[in-house]
Design a protein around this motif. Structure first.
Motif, mmCIF file in Angstrom:
data_model
loop_
_atom_site.group_PDB
_atom_site.id
_atom_site.type_symbol
_atom_site.label_atom_id
_atom_site.label_comp_id
_atom_site.label_asym_id
_atom_site.label_seq_id
_atom_site.Cartn_x
_atom_site.Cartn_y
_atom_site.Cartn_z
ATOM 1 N N ALA A 180 31.910 -27.350 -47.643
ATOM 2 C CA ALA A 180 31.518 -26.899 -46.300
ATOM 3 C C ALA A 180 32.489 -25.850 -45.774
ATOM 4 N N TRP A 181 33.770 -26.095 -45.934
ATOM 5 C CA TRP A 181 34.771 -25.143 -45.446
ATOM 6 C C TRP A 181 34.684 -23.822 -46.223
ATOM 7 N N GLY A 182 34.502 -23.896 -47.549
ATOM 8 C CA GLY A 182 34.363 -22.690 -48.354
ATOM 9 C C GLY A 182 33.150 -21.869 -47.966
ATOM 10 N N LEU A 183 32.017 -22.540 -47.733
ATOM 11 C CA LEU A 183 30.811 -21.823 -47.297
ATOM 12 C C LEU A 183 31.005 -21.196 -45.924
ATOM 13 N N PHE A 188 41.880 -2.798 -41.668
ATOM 14 C CA PHE A 188 40.702 -3.665 -41.649
ATOM 15 C C PHE A 188 40.316 -4.069 -43.065
ATOM 16 N N GLN A 189 40.313 -3.125 -43.984
ATOM 17 C CA GLN A 189 39.931 -3.414 -45.367
ATOM 18 C C GLN A 189 40.926 -4.363 -46.015
ATOM 19 N N SER A 190 42.202 -4.202 -45.720
ATOM 20 C CA SER A 190 43.222 -5.099 -46.276
ATOM 21 C C SER A 190 43.041 -6.520 -45.753
ATOM 22 N N LEU A 191 42.797 -6.665 -44.462
ATOM 23 C CA LEU A 191 42.573 -7.988 -43.895
ATOM 24 C C LEU A 191 41.292 -8.613 -44.446
ATOM 25 N N LEU A 192 40.282 -7.796 -44.658
ATOM 26 C CA LEU A 192 39.035 -8.294 -45.218
ATOM 27 C C LEU A 192 39.249 -8.785 -46.649
ATOM 28 N N ASP A 193 40.055 -8.060 -47.422
ATOM 29 C CA ASP A 193 40.369 -8.481 -48.785
ATOM 30 C C ASP A 193 41.118 -9.808 -48.802
ATOM 31 N N VAL A 194 42.074 -9.978 -47.894
ATOM 32 C CA VAL A 194 42.832 -11.230 -47.815
ATOM 33 C C VAL A 194 41.914 -12.374 -47.408
ATOM 34 N N GLU A 195 41.055 -12.123 -46.453
ATOM 35 C CA GLU A 195 40.128 -13.166 -46.004
ATOM 36 C C GLU A 195 39.159 -13.549 -47.112
ATOM 37 N N LEU A 196 38.689 -12.577 -47.874
ATOM 38 C CA LEU A 196 37.796 -12.854 -48.992
ATOM 39 C C LEU A 196 38.517 -13.640 -50.085
ATOM 40 N N MET A 197 39.789 -13.322 -50.330
ATOM 41 C CA MET A 197 40.569 -14.055 -51.328
ATOM 42 C C MET A 197 40.698 -15.530 -50.937
ATOM 43 N N PHE A 198 40.994 -15.810 -49.658
ATOM 44 C CA PHE A 198 41.107 -17.188 -49.211
ATOM 45 C C PHE A 198 39.758 -17.911 -49.265
ATOM 46 N N ALA A 199 38.692 -17.203 -48.941
ATOM 47 C CA ALA A 199 37.362 -17.810 -49.007
ATOM 48 C C ALA A 199 37.012 -18.179 -50.450
ATOM 49 N N CYS A 200 37.324 -17.305 -51.384
ATOM 50 C CA CYS A 200 37.064 -17.600 -52.800
ATOM 51 C C CYS A 200 37.947 -18.743 -53.291
ATOM 52 N N ALA A 201 39.152 -18.836 -52.785
ATOM 53 C CA ALA A 201 40.035 -19.941 -53.158
ATOM 54 C C ALA A 201 39.455 -21.274 -52.678
ATOM 55 N N TRP A 202 38.911 -21.306 -51.454
ATOM 56 C CA TRP A 202 38.278 -22.533 -50.957
ATOM 57 C C TRP A 202 37.063 -22.880 -51.803
ATOM 58 N N ALA A 203 36.280 -21.889 -52.180
ATOM 59 C CA ALA A 203 35.094 -22.139 -53.007
ATOM 60 C C ALA A 203 35.503 -22.648 -54.393
ATOM 61 N N ALA A 204 36.549 -22.081 -54.966
ATOM 62 C CA ALA A 204 37.035 -22.541 -56.264
ATOM 63 C C ALA A 204 37.579 -23.969 -56.154
ATOM 64 N N GLY A 205 38.261 -24.274 -55.067
ATOM 65 C CA GLY A 205 38.738 -25.637 -54.843
ATOM 66 C C GLY A 205 37.593 -26.624 -54.751
ATOM 67 N N ALA A 206 36.496 -26.206 -54.134
ATOM 68 C CA ALA A 206 35.319 -27.069 -54.032
ATOM 69 C C ALA A 206 34.733 -27.346 -55.414
ATOM 70 N N VAL A 207 34.663 -26.323 -56.246
ATOM 71 C CA VAL A 207 34.129 -26.507 -57.604
ATOM 72 C C VAL A 207 35.009 -27.481 -58.381
ATOM 73 N N ILE A 208 36.314 -27.337 -58.278
ATOM 74 C CA ILE A 208 37.231 -28.234 -58.977
ATOM 75 C C ILE A 208 37.082 -29.660 -58.457
ATOM 76 N N CYS A 209 36.948 -29.823 -57.156
ATOM 77 C CA CYS A 209 36.758 -31.161 -56.585
ATOM 78 C C CYS A 209 35.477 -31.807 -57.098
ATOM 79 N N TRP A 210 34.410 -31.028 -57.190
ATOM 80 C CA TRP A 210 33.163 -31.591 -57.707
ATOM 81 C C TRP A 210 33.310 -31.980 -59.170
ATOM 82 N N MET A 211 34.046 -31.191 -59.947
ATOM 83 C CA MET A 211 34.264 -31.538 -61.348
ATOM 84 C C MET A 211 35.068 -32.824 -61.481
ATOM 85 N N VAL A 212 36.089 -32.990 -60.656
ATOM 86 C CA VAL A 212 36.890 -34.216 -60.673
ATOM 87 C C VAL A 212 36.047 -35.401 -60.230
#
Length: 83
Positions: free
Chosen positions: A16-19, A50-74
């Motif tokens: 939910a947080w990643g989405l 603006f583009q730099s902040l957007l890149d950082v925000e996208l990186m954190f969003a992808c990290a949350w999504a990757a964490g969700a995938v790992i949690c589902w696998m566990v």
């Protein structure tokens, strides 16, 4: 509560947080402004910042999504071990 159910709740929270974070990134792209703590940065003020902040925000969003995938696998692995 079994371990697999606790892990499933944790995975659901991460999902939910990643989405939400991915939605926020796309919303920021559409509006052209990012709210960062108490400061609002817009693309028309400083496009490079603006583009730099957007890149950082996208990186954190992808990290949350990757964490969700790992949690589902566990969670799936924990359910297999309980059987």
């Amino acid at each position: 509560m079994k371990k697999s159910k606790k892990l499933a709740l944790l995975a659901l929270t991460f999902t939910a947080w990643g989405l939400y974070k991915l939605f926020a990134v796309f919303q920021d792209m559409q509006t052209g402004c990012i709210q960062f703590q108490t400061h609002k940065t817009c693309s028309f003020e400083n496009a490079e910042n603006f583009q730099s902040l957007l890149d950082v925000e996208l990186m954190f969003a992808c990290a949350w999504a990757a964490g969700a995938v790992i949690c589902w696998m566990v969670t799936v692995e924990a359910q297999r071990k309980e059987r």
